[in-house]
Design a protein around this motif. Sequence first.
Motif, PDB file in Angstrom:
ATOM      1  N   SER A   1       0.270 -31.292 -11.873  1.00 23.22           N
ATOM      2  CA  SER A   1      -0.083 -30.422 -12.975  1.00 23.22           C
ATOM      3  C   SER A   1       0.732 -30.796 -14.211  1.00 23.22           C
ATOM      4  N   VAL A   2       0.136 -30.587 -15.346  1.00 22.62           N
ATOM      5  CA  VAL A   2       0.809 -30.880 -16.611  1.00 22.62           C
ATOM      6  C   VAL A   2       1.938 -29.886 -16.884  1.00 22.62           C
ATOM      7  N   ALA A   3       1.997 -28.844 -16.102  1.00 22.09           N
ATOM      8  CA  ALA A   3       3.056 -27.843 -16.294  1.00 22.09           C
ATOM      9  C   ALA A   3       4.429 -28.404 -15.921  1.00 22.09           C
ATOM     10  N   TYR A   4       4.494 -29.404 -15.060  1.00 24.40           N
ATOM     11  CA  TYR A   4       5.789 -29.933 -14.639  1.00 24.40           C
ATOM     12  C   TYR A   4       6.603 -30.533 -15.795  1.00 24.40           C
ATOM     13  N   PRO A   5       6.041 -31.422 -16.621  1.00 26.21           N
ATOM     14  CA  PRO A   5       6.868 -31.903 -17.749  1.00 26.21           C
ATOM     15  C   PRO A   5       7.211 -30.796 -18.736  1.00 26.21           C
ATOM     16  N   ILE A   6       6.343 -29.811 -18.864  1.00 28.87           N
ATOM     17  CA  ILE A   6       6.633 -28.703 -19.774  1.00 28.87           C
ATOM     18  C   ILE A   6       7.771 -27.849 -19.222  1.00 28.87           C
ATOM     19  N   ILE A   7       7.766 -27.590 -17.918  1.00 36.25           N
ATOM     20  CA  ILE A   7       8.841 -26.796 -17.312  1.00 36.25           C
ATOM     21  C   ILE A   7      10.177 -27.528 -17.399  1.00 36.25           C
ATOM     22  N   ILE A   8      10.163 -28.832 -17.149  1.00 37.80           N
ATOM     23  CA  ILE A   8      11.401 -29.612 -17.267  1.00 37.80           C
ATOM     24  C   ILE A   8      11.866 -29.631 -18.724  1.00 37.80           C
ATOM     25  N   GLY A   9      10.915 -29.728 -19.661  1.00 33.35           N
ATOM     26  CA  GLY A   9      11.258 -29.652 -21.084  1.00 33.35           C
ATOM     27  C   GLY A   9      11.900 -28.327 -21.442  1.00 33.35           C
ATOM     28  N   LEU A  10      11.413 -27.246 -20.833  1.00 29.76           N
ATOM     29  CA  LEU A  10      12.017 -25.933 -21.081  1.00 29.76           C
ATOM     30  C   LEU A  10      13.432 -25.843 -20.516  1.00 29.76           C
ATOM     31  N   ALA A  11      13.692 -26.539 -19.430  1.00 27.17           N
ATOM     32  CA  ALA A  11      15.057 -26.588 -18.895  1.00 27.17           C
ATOM     33  C   ALA A  11      15.986 -27.290 -19.881  1.00 27.17           C
ATOM     34  N   PHE A  12      15.508 -28.364 -20.498  1.00 25.04           N
ATOM     35  CA  PHE A  12      16.321 -29.042 -21.505  1.00 25.04           C
ATOM     36  C   PHE A  12      16.445 -28.204 -22.775  1.00 25.04           C
ATOM     37  N   GLN A  13      15.468 -27.378 -23.056  1.00 27.87           N
ATOM     38  CA  GLN A  13      15.596 -26.443 -24.168  1.00 27.87           C
ATOM     39  C   GLN A  13      16.736 -25.471 -23.892  1.00 27.87           C
ATOM     40  N   GLY A  14      16.884 -25.052 -22.650  1.00 31.78           N
ATOM     41  CA  GLY A  14      18.001 -24.184 -22.282  1.00 31.78           C
ATOM     42  C   GLY A  14      19.340 -24.862 -22.505  1.00 31.78           C
ATOM     43  N   ILE A  15      19.424 -26.148 -22.173  1.00 27.31           N
ATOM     44  CA  ILE A  15      20.660 -26.895 -22.428  1.00 27.31           C
ATOM     45  C   ILE A  15      20.936 -26.951 -23.921  1.00 27.31           C
ATOM     46  N   TYR A  16      19.894 -27.197 -24.711  1.00 23.41           N
ATOM     47  CA  TYR A  16      20.052 -27.196 -26.165  1.00 23.41           C
ATOM     48  C   TYR A  16      20.561 -25.845 -26.663  1.00 23.41           C
ATOM     49  N   LEU A  17      20.005 -24.757 -26.135  1.00 23.14           N
ATOM     50  CA  LEU A  17      20.417 -23.428 -26.582  1.00 23.14           C
ATOM     51  C   LEU A  17      21.842 -23.091 -26.167  1.00 23.14           C
ATOM     52  N   ILE A  18      22.350 -23.732 -25.138  1.00 21.84           N
ATOM     53  CA  ILE A  18      23.736 -23.514 -24.727  1.00 21.84           C
ATOM     54  C   ILE A  18      24.704 -24.271 -25.628  1.00 21.84           C
ATOM     55  N   VAL A  19      24.382 -25.518 -25.981  1.00 21.70           N
ATOM     56  CA  VAL A  19      25.348 -26.346 -26.713  1.00 21.70           C
ATOM     57  C   VAL A  19      25.200 -26.287 -28.227  1.00 21.70           C
ATOM     58  N   SER A  20      24.057 -25.880 -28.745  1.00 20.63           N
ATOM     59  CA  SER A  20      23.887 -25.890 -30.201  1.00 20.63           C
ATOM     60  C   SER A  20      24.771 -24.891 -30.945  1.00 20.63           C
ATOM     61  N   PRO A  21      25.135 -23.719 -30.409  1.00 20.44           N
ATOM     62  CA  PRO A  21      26.006 -22.824 -31.176  1.00 20.44           C
ATOM     63  C   PRO A  21      27.387 -23.403 -31.478  1.00 20.44           C
ATOM     64  N   TYR A  22      27.823 -24.399 -30.726  1.00 24.11           N
ATOM     65  CA  TYR A  22      29.127 -25.011 -31.013  1.00 24.11           C
ATOM     66  C   TYR A  22      29.121 -25.727 -32.359  1.00 24.11           C
ATOM     67  N   THR A  23      28.019 -26.352 -32.716  1.00 27.23           N
ATOM     68  CA  THR A  23      27.973 -26.996 -34.025  1.00 27.23           C
ATOM     69  C   THR A  23      27.891 -25.963 -35.141  1.00 27.23           C
ATOM     70  N   PHE A  24      27.211 -24.836 -34.890  1.00 28.37           N
ATOM     71  CA  PHE A  24      27.179 -23.772 -35.895  1.00 28.37           C
ATOM     72  C   PHE A  24      28.582 -23.194 -36.094  1.00 28.37           C
ATOM     73  N   TYR A  25      29.290 -23.009 -35.006  1.00 26.34           N
ATOM     74  CA  TYR A  25      30.637 -22.462 -35.070  1.00 26.34           C
ATOM     75  C   TYR A  25      31.590 -23.428 -35.772  1.00 26.34           C
ATOM     76  N   ALA A  26      31.407 -24.715 -35.552  1.00 29.98           N
ATOM     77  CA  ALA A  26      32.268 -25.717 -36.187  1.00 29.98           C
ATOM     78  C   ALA A  26      31.909 -25.930 -37.655  1.00 29.98           C
ATOM     79  N   GLY A  27      30.793 -25.382 -38.106  1.00 27.05           N
ATOM     80  CA  GLY A  27      30.400 -25.512 -39.505  1.00 27.05           C
ATOM     81  C   GLY A  27      29.775 -26.849 -39.844  1.00 27.05           C
ATOM     82  N   LYS A  28      29.239 -27.541 -38.882  1.00 29.33           N
ATOM     83  CA  LYS A  28      28.646 -28.858 -39.093  1.00 29.33           C
ATOM     84  C   LYS A  28      27.125 -28.759 -39.074  1.00 29.33           C
TER      85      LYS A  28
END
Length: 90
Positions: A1-28
Amino acid sequence: SVAYPIIIGLAFQGIYLIVSPYTFYAGKTKYNALIGILVALINVSLNVYLIPKYGIWGAGYSYLASWVSLSVLFFIFSRKAYPMPWFSFK
């Protein structure tokens, strides 16, 4: 099913949402825009190439590649911009 790459992509979106606030906090935040523009160009070029060739599967894999590249680039840059707590054991 085409849902598999989308679900894995959403898992990587979660990783992005975890690490992206560090750059906001650092002011970069200007680097956030540069990374976002780069990933948008990757996404558009993959869509132009993959969708006519593979249809909906091409869209799913383009989505996956975009989120993988965004999360990896943000992870690398966030690690340089601000020390992350899960690397404190070293």
